[in-house]
Enzyme design. Structure first.
Site, PDB file in Angstrom:
ATOM      1  N   ASP A   4      11.902   9.320 -20.652  1.00 14.90           N
ATOM      2  CA  ASP A   4      11.887   9.626 -22.079  1.00 14.90           C
ATOM      3  C   ASP A   4      13.354   9.729 -22.506  1.00 14.90           C
ATOM      4  O   ASP A   4      14.247   9.893 -21.678  1.00 14.90           O
ATOM      5  CB  ASP A   4      11.123  10.940 -22.301  1.00 14.90           C
ATOM      6  CG  ASP A   4      10.799  11.162 -23.774  1.00 14.90           C
ATOM      7  OD1 ASP A   4      11.128  10.278 -24.584  1.00 14.90           O
ATOM      8  OD2 ASP A   4      10.228  12.214 -24.093  1.00 14.90           O
ATOM      9  N   ASP A  46      14.272   7.285 -30.240  1.00 18.97           N
ATOM     10  CA  ASP A  46      13.689   7.233 -31.575  1.00 18.97           C
ATOM     11  C   ASP A  46      14.029   8.513 -32.332  1.00 18.97           C
ATOM     12  O   ASP A  46      14.551   9.466 -31.752  1.00 18.97           O
ATOM     13  CB  ASP A  46      12.171   7.056 -31.473  1.00 18.97           C
ATOM     14  CG  ASP A  46      11.523   8.091 -30.561  1.00 18.97           C
ATOM     15  OD1 ASP A  46      12.171   8.488 -29.573  1.00 18.97           O
ATOM     16  OD2 ASP A  46      10.389   8.517 -30.836  1.00 18.97           O
ATOM     17  N   CYS A  52     -13.395  26.073  -9.132  1.00 24.20           N
ATOM     18  CA  CYS A  52     -12.728  24.858  -8.660  1.00 24.20           C
ATOM     19  C   CYS A  52     -12.840  24.796  -7.137  1.00 24.20           C
ATOM     20  O   CYS A  52     -12.817  25.836  -6.473  1.00 24.20           O
ATOM     21  CB  CYS A  52     -11.260  24.889  -9.079  1.00 24.20           C
ATOM     22  SG  CYS A  52     -10.310  23.481  -8.495  1.00 24.20           S
ATOM     23  N   CYS A 110     -10.767  22.567  -5.325  1.00 23.62           N
ATOM     24  CA  CYS A 110      -9.629  21.763  -4.884  1.00 23.62           C
ATOM     25  C   CYS A 110      -9.049  22.400  -3.613  1.00 23.62           C
ATOM     26  O   CYS A 110      -9.399  23.529  -3.265  1.00 23.62           O
ATOM     27  CB  CYS A 110      -8.588  21.665  -5.996  1.00 23.62           C
ATOM     28  SG  CYS A 110      -7.498  23.091  -6.129  1.00 23.62           S
ATOM     29  N   CYS A 144      -7.947  25.994  -4.055  1.00 23.46           N
ATOM     30  CA  CYS A 144      -8.899  27.036  -4.462  1.00 23.46           C
ATOM     31  C   CYS A 144     -10.056  27.256  -3.486  1.00 23.46           C
ATOM     32  O   CYS A 144     -10.643  28.331  -3.492  1.00 23.46           O
ATOM     33  CB  CYS A 144      -9.489  26.698  -5.827  1.00 23.46           C
ATOM     34  SG  CYS A 144      -8.255  26.592  -7.122  1.00 23.46           S
TER      35      CYS A 144
HETATM   36 ZN   LIG Z   1      -8.303  24.400  -7.800  1.00 25.10          ZN
END
Ligand SMILES: [Zn+2]
Length: 531
Positions: A99, A134, A286, A288, A291
């Site tokens: 950016d 920009d 969660c 994942c 977790c």
């Molecule tokens: Zn998680």
């Protein structure tokens, strides 16, 4: 399917589209550091605040593209980045987008670099995808100011071709205009004439921070409808996984966010339905790798630094998993259904979903005609689905009833293939012909079906007119929609007699009532047969 956009300098910008649904596409964007599969979420890297390194993103999360700020690097680490190149500097072998510092202009008013310097610097550090400097419109600005930012951004964009010295970097042309939709459209038209490889919607962050997702929908469409459709489109700062599905469905191929990191610093836990503060969590919703073995208390007891890192990792898992779910939904042709689930997670998202009605014809034009799976209809919001719009259009524009059809029999159904097979239908049809004293050969059966409206029997095998499930009874807006489609059909097509079959005590009565009132008003005749 190969969609290739070739710009006028004959530098190939390869963006191959593999699957489409709504305006979303699974695509392969070729960059000099590898192919990036879209839609892609680009984590924002800020080396001063990074608790998960770019190398870990590559190895642990399978992240193949990220974004960092060329202006901040120029200001703080210019020599190192120039000597090492951005890939070694970040220690990331994948695709790097930079950016330009526009966000810093928005935050601080000005920056210590010129547009020309920023272009040169991005080439020198060997970025893969670069952004011109920009002039962002921002949020609370007058129309005059907004117009100036559009003009100035186009001027700066125009100089890119003179200033650039390399052909292997993809350049991003941001679209300005802010909340002034006519200016967004104007900006898109002007920027599309310049040889950019990717376009981006500039400065939508305040819109997203204020949850003005319906306005975001307007802004994205104002840009997309005035840009070459096949050019990849980036949404700056599309922070939260609960809105990824919306962004992708509107045709955003790339989007970046620092939220995974910033939220973790403040003990905030991302989910696909919103953000939760750690202290409010009793259970972790969660599974994942971060977790699945822990509970919320474990997080709270961690030292601050460790907690921040672990929360960052969880937040990243949520973001990447949502992208995979979206891609799978595109593959299955079920992105609309996925979008319905996600947008029901927050009123402001559902409000944005309702806004899609205003753009349903544009979405219809770009959506695939046939899909692998059947459709689920939940409510009147689904009336904006491309399949519903398409059927209505085709019936009006291309359908003529068979010449011998003198009597129209409107028969209710929520799945014509099933209805046609049923004994009830066969018996009912024979009874109807006998009761009304009409010849079988002169009668044409058309089903009236929520949400499609009128479906002539001979079209009932056309996708998706028999491949769908709908909630019954349909809601009031869907009933009104179907009734209106019947009224329109009866006004347009000529029959000697029109008979509507209704099962008493069902939603069919409500439709019949609306049709009856409309026809009485017009002094026309419609017969009803209650079975
Ligand atoms: Zn998680």
């Amino acid at each position: 399917m190969l969609r290739l956009f070739v710009n006028r300098r004959q530098k190939m910008v390869e963006f191959e589209v593999k699957n489409k649904d709504l305006l979303a596409r699974i695509g392969r964007l070729k960059t000099k550091s590898g192919i990036v599969e879209t839609p892609a979420f680009l984590p924002v890297i800020n080396m001063a605040k990074q608790s998960v390194t770019p190398r870990e993103l590559w190895e642990e999360f399978g992240c193949r593209i990220l974004i960092t700020n060329a202006y901040i690097i120029k200001k703080q680490h210019a020599d190192k980045a120039l000597n090492m190149g951005i890939h070694s500097f970040l220690d990331f072998p994948g695709t790097i987008m930079t950016d330009s510092g526009a966000y810093q202009i928005l935050a601080y008013g000005d920056i210590e670099a010129t547009p020309d310097e920023i272009i040169k610097f991005q080439e020198e550090i060997d970025t893969d995808i670069a952004t011109i400097l920009d002039l962002p419109t921002g949020w609370a600005v007058s129309k005059e100011r907004a117009e100036y930012t559009v003009r100035e951004t186009v001027n700066r964009a125009g100089k890119l071709q003179e200033l650039r010295s390399r052909n292997d970097i993809l350049w991003v042309g941001p679209i300005q205009g802010g909340r002034y939709l006519d200016l967004v459209a104007k900006s898109a038209r002007k920027m599309s004439r310049i040889q950019f490889d990717i376009h981006a919607l500039g400065s939508p962050t305040p819109v997203m921070e204020q949850y003005l997702f319906d306005l975001l929908v307007d802004m994205i469409f104002a840009a997309k409808m005035n840009l070459p459709f096949n050019r990849p489109f980036h949404l700056f700062g599309a922070g939260h996984p609960f809105m990824f599905a919306l962004a992708v469905a509107l045709g955003c191929d790339l989007f970046d966010s620092a939220a995974y990191n910033i939220f973790a610093q403040d003990d905030r836990y991302l989910t696909t339905y919103g953000t939760v503060h750690l202290k409010e969590l009793e259970y972790l919703p969660c599974s994942c790798p971060v977790c699945y073995k822990r509970d919320a208390q474990d997080f709270r007891e961690m030292p601050k630094r460790e907690r921040e890192t672990e929360l960052t990792r969880h937040n990243l898992h949520v973001c990447f998993a949502e992208i995979k779910r979206i891609k799978q939904a595109i593959r299955e042709g079920r992105l609309w259904e996925h979008l319905m689930r996600r947008t029901h997670g927050h009123p402001s998202l559902l409000q944005a979903m309702k806004r899609l009605k205003d753009y349903c014809e544009f979405i219809e034009r770009h959506s695939p005609v046939v899909k692998k799976s059947g459709l689920f209809f939940f409510s009147s919001i689904d009336l904006a689905r491309p399949e519903v719009i398409r059927h209505d259009k085709k019936l009006r524009e291309r359908y003529t009833p068979p010449e011998k059809a003198k009597v129209l029999v409107l028969y209710p159904s929520v799945g014509p293939r099933r209805t046609l097979r049923s004994k009830l239908y066969k018996r009912a049809l024979a009874d109807i012909c006998e009761k009304l004293r009409i010849d079988h050969s002169e009668a044409q059966v058309c089903f009236y079906i929520p949400p499609f409206g009128v479906v002539p029997k001979e079209l009932s095998d056309v996708y998706p007119l028999s491949q769908f499930e709908i909630v019954c009874p349909p809601d009031a807006d869907t009933i009104r929609y179907v009734a209106q489609r019947i009224i329109d059909y009866l006004r347009e097509k000529r029959y000697e007699r029109r008979v509507m079959i209704i099962k008493s005590g069902t939603w069919q009565e409500e439709i019949a009532q609306i049709c009856k009132e409309a026809f009485e008003k017009e002094g026309k005749f419609l017969e009803f047969l209650i079975v």
